[in-house]
Enzyme design. Structure first.
Site, PDB file in Angstrom:
ATOM      1  N   CYS A 259      12.567   3.149  16.232  1.00 28.45           N
ATOM      2  CA  CYS A 259      11.993   4.070  15.236  1.00 28.45           C
ATOM      3  C   CYS A 259      11.555   5.390  15.862  1.00 28.45           C
ATOM      4  CB  CYS A 259      10.810   3.410  14.548  1.00 28.45           C
ATOM      5  SG  CYS A 259      11.210   1.791  13.905  1.00 28.45           S
TER       6      CYS A 259
ATOM      7  N   ASN B 218      11.708   1.422   5.133  1.00 29.01           N
ATOM      8  CA  ASN B 218      11.585   1.814   6.543  1.00 29.01           C
ATOM      9  C   ASN B 218      12.989   1.912   7.140  1.00 29.01           C
ATOM     10  OD1 ASN B 218      11.406   1.691   9.362  1.00 29.01           O
ATOM     11  ND2 ASN B 218       9.636   0.320   9.352  1.00 29.01           N
TER      12      ASN B 218
ATOM     13  N   HIS C  20       6.399   8.303  11.237  1.00 27.65           N
ATOM     14  CA  HIS C  20       7.443   7.315  10.957  1.00 27.65           C
ATOM     15  C   HIS C  20       7.023   6.519   9.725  1.00 27.65           C
ATOM     16  CE1 HIS C  20      10.049   3.963  11.068  1.00 27.65           C
ATOM     17  NE2 HIS C  20       9.179   3.132  11.609  1.00 27.65           N
TER      18      HIS C  20
HETATM   19  O1  UT7 Z   1       9.209   0.328  11.987  1.00 28.54           O
HETATM   20  C1  UT7 Z   1       8.814  -0.363  13.105  1.00 28.54           C
HETATM   21  C2  UT7 Z   1       7.362  -0.551  13.117  1.00 28.54           C
HETATM   22  N1  UT7 Z   1       7.001  -1.527  12.114  1.00 28.54           N
HETATM   23  C3  UT7 Z   1       5.808  -1.509  11.576  1.00 28.54           C
HETATM   24  O2  UT7 Z   1       5.032  -0.632  11.899  1.00 28.54           O
HETATM   25  C4  UT7 Z   1       5.436  -2.604  10.636  1.00 28.54           C
HETATM   26  C5  UT7 Z   1       3.998  -2.965  10.837  1.00 28.54           C
HETATM   27  N2  UT7 Z   1       3.535  -4.124  10.077  1.00 28.54           N
HETATM   28  C6  UT7 Z   1       3.415  -4.127   8.741  1.00 28.54           C
HETATM   29  O3  UT7 Z   1       3.783  -3.190   8.083  1.00 28.54           O
HETATM   30  C7  UT7 Z   1       2.689  -5.301   8.102  1.00 28.54           C
HETATM   31  O4  UT7 Z   1       2.254  -6.161   9.113  1.00 28.54           O
HETATM   32  C8  UT7 Z   1       3.532  -6.096   7.080  1.00 28.54           C
HETATM   33  C9  UT7 Z   1       3.715  -5.232   5.824  1.00 28.54           C
HETATM   34  C10 UT7 Z   1       4.864  -6.488   7.682  1.00 28.54           C
HETATM   35  C11 UT7 Z   1       2.787  -7.367   6.661  1.00 28.54           C
HETATM   36  O5  UT7 Z   1       1.514  -7.035   6.134  1.00 28.54           O
HETATM   37  P1  UT7 Z   1       0.195  -7.731   6.704  1.00 28.54           P
HETATM   38  O6  UT7 Z   1      -0.908  -7.200   5.921  1.00 28.54           O
HETATM   39  O7  UT7 Z   1       0.146  -7.521   8.192  1.00 28.54           O
HETATM   40  O8  UT7 Z   1       0.435  -9.242   6.348  1.00 28.54           O
HETATM   41  P2  UT7 Z   1       0.274 -10.542   7.267  1.00 28.54           P
HETATM   42  O9  UT7 Z   1       1.536 -10.767   8.030  1.00 28.54           O
HETATM   43  O10 UT7 Z   1      -1.009 -10.457   8.049  1.00 28.54           O
HETATM   44  O11 UT7 Z   1       0.129 -11.668   6.182  1.00 28.54           O
HETATM   45  C12 UT7 Z   1      -1.001 -11.701   5.274  1.00 28.54           C
HETATM   46  C13 UT7 Z   1      -0.815 -12.827   4.287  1.00 28.54           C
HETATM   47  C14 UT7 Z   1      -0.528 -14.181   4.934  1.00 28.54           C
HETATM   48  O12 UT7 Z   1      -1.158 -15.167   4.123  1.00 28.54           O
HETATM   49  P3  UT7 Z   1      -2.592 -15.765   4.529  1.00 28.54           P
HETATM   50  O13 UT7 Z   1      -2.403 -16.369   5.896  1.00 28.54           O
HETATM   51  O14 UT7 Z   1      -3.536 -14.597   4.533  1.00 28.54           O
HETATM   52  O15 UT7 Z   1      -2.857 -16.749   3.436  1.00 28.54           O
HETATM   53  C15 UT7 Z   1       0.971 -14.323   4.828  1.00 28.54           C
HETATM   54  O16 UT7 Z   1       1.365 -15.669   4.792  1.00 28.54           O
HETATM   55  O17 UT7 Z   1       0.304 -12.580   3.442  1.00 28.54           O
HETATM   56  C16 UT7 Z   1       1.252 -13.657   3.522  1.00 28.54           C
HETATM   57  N3  UT7 Z   1       2.592 -13.059   3.527  1.00 28.54           N
HETATM   58  C17 UT7 Z   1       3.265 -12.790   2.398  1.00 28.54           C
HETATM   59  N4  UT7 Z   1       2.961 -12.981   1.106  1.00 28.54           N
HETATM   60  C18 UT7 Z   1       3.865 -12.559   0.190  1.00 28.54           C
HETATM   61  C19 UT7 Z   1       3.330 -12.673   4.578  1.00 28.54           C
HETATM   62  N5  UT7 Z   1       4.489 -12.142   4.160  1.00 28.54           N
HETATM   63  C20 UT7 Z   1       4.468 -12.203   2.815  1.00 28.54           C
HETATM   64  C21 UT7 Z   1       5.372 -11.784   1.813  1.00 28.54           C
HETATM   65  N6  UT7 Z   1       5.016 -11.986   0.531  1.00 28.54           N
HETATM   66  N7  UT7 Z   1       6.525 -11.188   2.116  1.00 28.54           N
END
Ligand code: UT7
Length: 333
Positions: A122, A289, A258
């Site tokens: 990226c 993205n 980005h």
């Molecule tokens: O371009 C390269 C660089 N990339 C980035 O900068 C990406 C950076 N990361 C992100 O943008 C975020 O981490 C994501 C958007 C990918 C995920 O968001 P998050 O707020 O970090 O979610 P998480 O992985 O911490 O998950 C939170 C909750 C979990 O449930 P519990 O444990 O709180 O009950 C997950 O199981 O959301 C759940 N979860 C989902 N729910 C619905 C994880 N993925 C999903 C999903 N749909 N797709």
């Protein structure tokens, strides 16, 4: 012994033109959620993405790169034969070698311009702009075409909850050339290989061929860890880029990070205490993205929508797999 002669380069370099290509297929969250047990509401809340663009069969990496480049050349008023070097930043060229940049240089009709790809994920586009700036000022090129292009839909696992809704396709390009005044500030760049595993291909090709059911080596990401790193560490890198360019947040017109996640953008803007007058790129909402393509795509949208104008001061900050990052202040072409 004869001394080596060095021809002087241009005093400064600047972005002379900008162009982009968005694939035709619009993919709303409703098309993604079934395979990952998610919802439109969750995706919008956690990432800011409403829809993304995915390419069709005909919208190849080369085709999107060439289209974006043609628009950038026309915007700059520069002929393809004036281009001395083509740099394509990408992680989704499916041939290990040769570089897609050689095909792009050829199809555009450059006069056998030097051409190579940059693999800095990226952050690749900002790496390319930094190199182009140095090439022009050192005299190794007069005009450089820098392209960020990705077809991430091809290397995204539609069943991976952590990434299926994020990645998308597209291309953006700039023509970089000589200038009487500085148009590209000093780059602040680096990498943290200790965090190599946070975003990567699931397997390397040797593992793929040993797999009884071989699949594309899709991208996998430890999203929450990347999120924390990007939100905190990148605001500092952005501030360093401003300091090195001798520019304060008050001088900025536009902030183009980005397009990884709308919440990362907001966290960075808060940490940097950006004044409300600075317009912030939010292309991710409709584009997803697109890794190396995200910054030129986002800037082009801002120009189209009248949020950025020629001569504005813009701060670019890119970060991703590696973990690699790069930031610089530029004058909007
Ligand atoms: O371009 C390269 C660089 N990339 C980035 O900068 C990406 C950076 N990361 C992100 O943008 C975020 O981490 C994501 C958007 C990918 C995920 O968001 P998050 O707020 O970090 O979610 P998480 O992985 O911490 O998950 C939170 C909750 C979990 O449930 P519990 O444990 O709180 O009950 C997950 O199981 O959301 C759940 N979860 C989902 N729910 C619905 C994880 N993925 C999903 C999903 N749909 N797709």
């Amino acid at each position: 012994m004869a001394a080596i002669e060095i021809a002087p380069g241009a005093p400064y370099a600047a972005l002379l033109g900008l162009g982009s290509y968005r694939p035709s297929r619009v993919v709303p969250n409703s098309e993604i959620v079934g395979a990952i047990d998610s919802s439109d509401e969750w995706i919008q809340q956690r990432s800011g993405i409403r829809e993304r663009r995915w390419s069709t069969e005909d919208e190849t990496l080369q085709m999107m790169s060439v289209e974006a480049s043609r628009r950038a050349l026309a915007d700059a008023g520069v002929d393809a034969r004036q281009i001395d070097c083509v740099v394509v930043a990408t992680v989704s060229h499916m041939m290990q070698t040769p570089a897609v940049a050689t095909l792009v240089a050829h199809e555009l009709g450059t006069d056998q311009a030097a051409a190579f790809d940059v693999s800095a994920a990226c952050a690749g586009f900002c790496h390319g702009v930094a190199m182009a700036n140095d090439m022009i000022r050192s005299g190794s090129a007069r005009h450089v075409l820098v392209v960020g292009a990705e077809r991430l839909s091809e290397i995204t696992d539609p069943t991976d909850r952590g990434s299926a809704f994020i990645f998308a396709d597209g291309a953006g390009a700039v023509v970089v050339g000589p200038s009487e005044t500085p148009g590209i500030g000093p780059v602040v760049w680096g990498s943290d290989g200790e965090q190599y595993d946070l975003i990567r291909s699931r397997q390397d090709w040797r593992d793929v061929i040993k797999d009884p059911e071989p699949r594309m080596p899709h991208l996998v990401m430890q999203g929450a860890a990347v999120f924390r790193w990007a939100s905190f560490a990148m605001a500092k890198i952005a501030q360093q880029a401003l300091d090195r360019a001798g520019v304060s947040v008050e001088d900025l017109d536009v902030f183009v990070p980005h397009q990884a996640n709308m919440r990362i953008t907001d966290a960075m803007a808060r940490s940097m205490k950006l004044p409300a007058s600075v317009r912030i790129a939010r292309d991710i909402a409709e584009q997803g993205n697109t890794s190396a393509a995200s910054i030129p795509l986002a800037l082009d949208r801002m120009k189209d929508e009248g949020e950025a104008s020629t001569g504005d001061l813009a701060l670019l900050v890119a970060f991703g797999a590696g973990l690699a990052y790069a930031a610089q202040v530029v004058v909007v072409p």
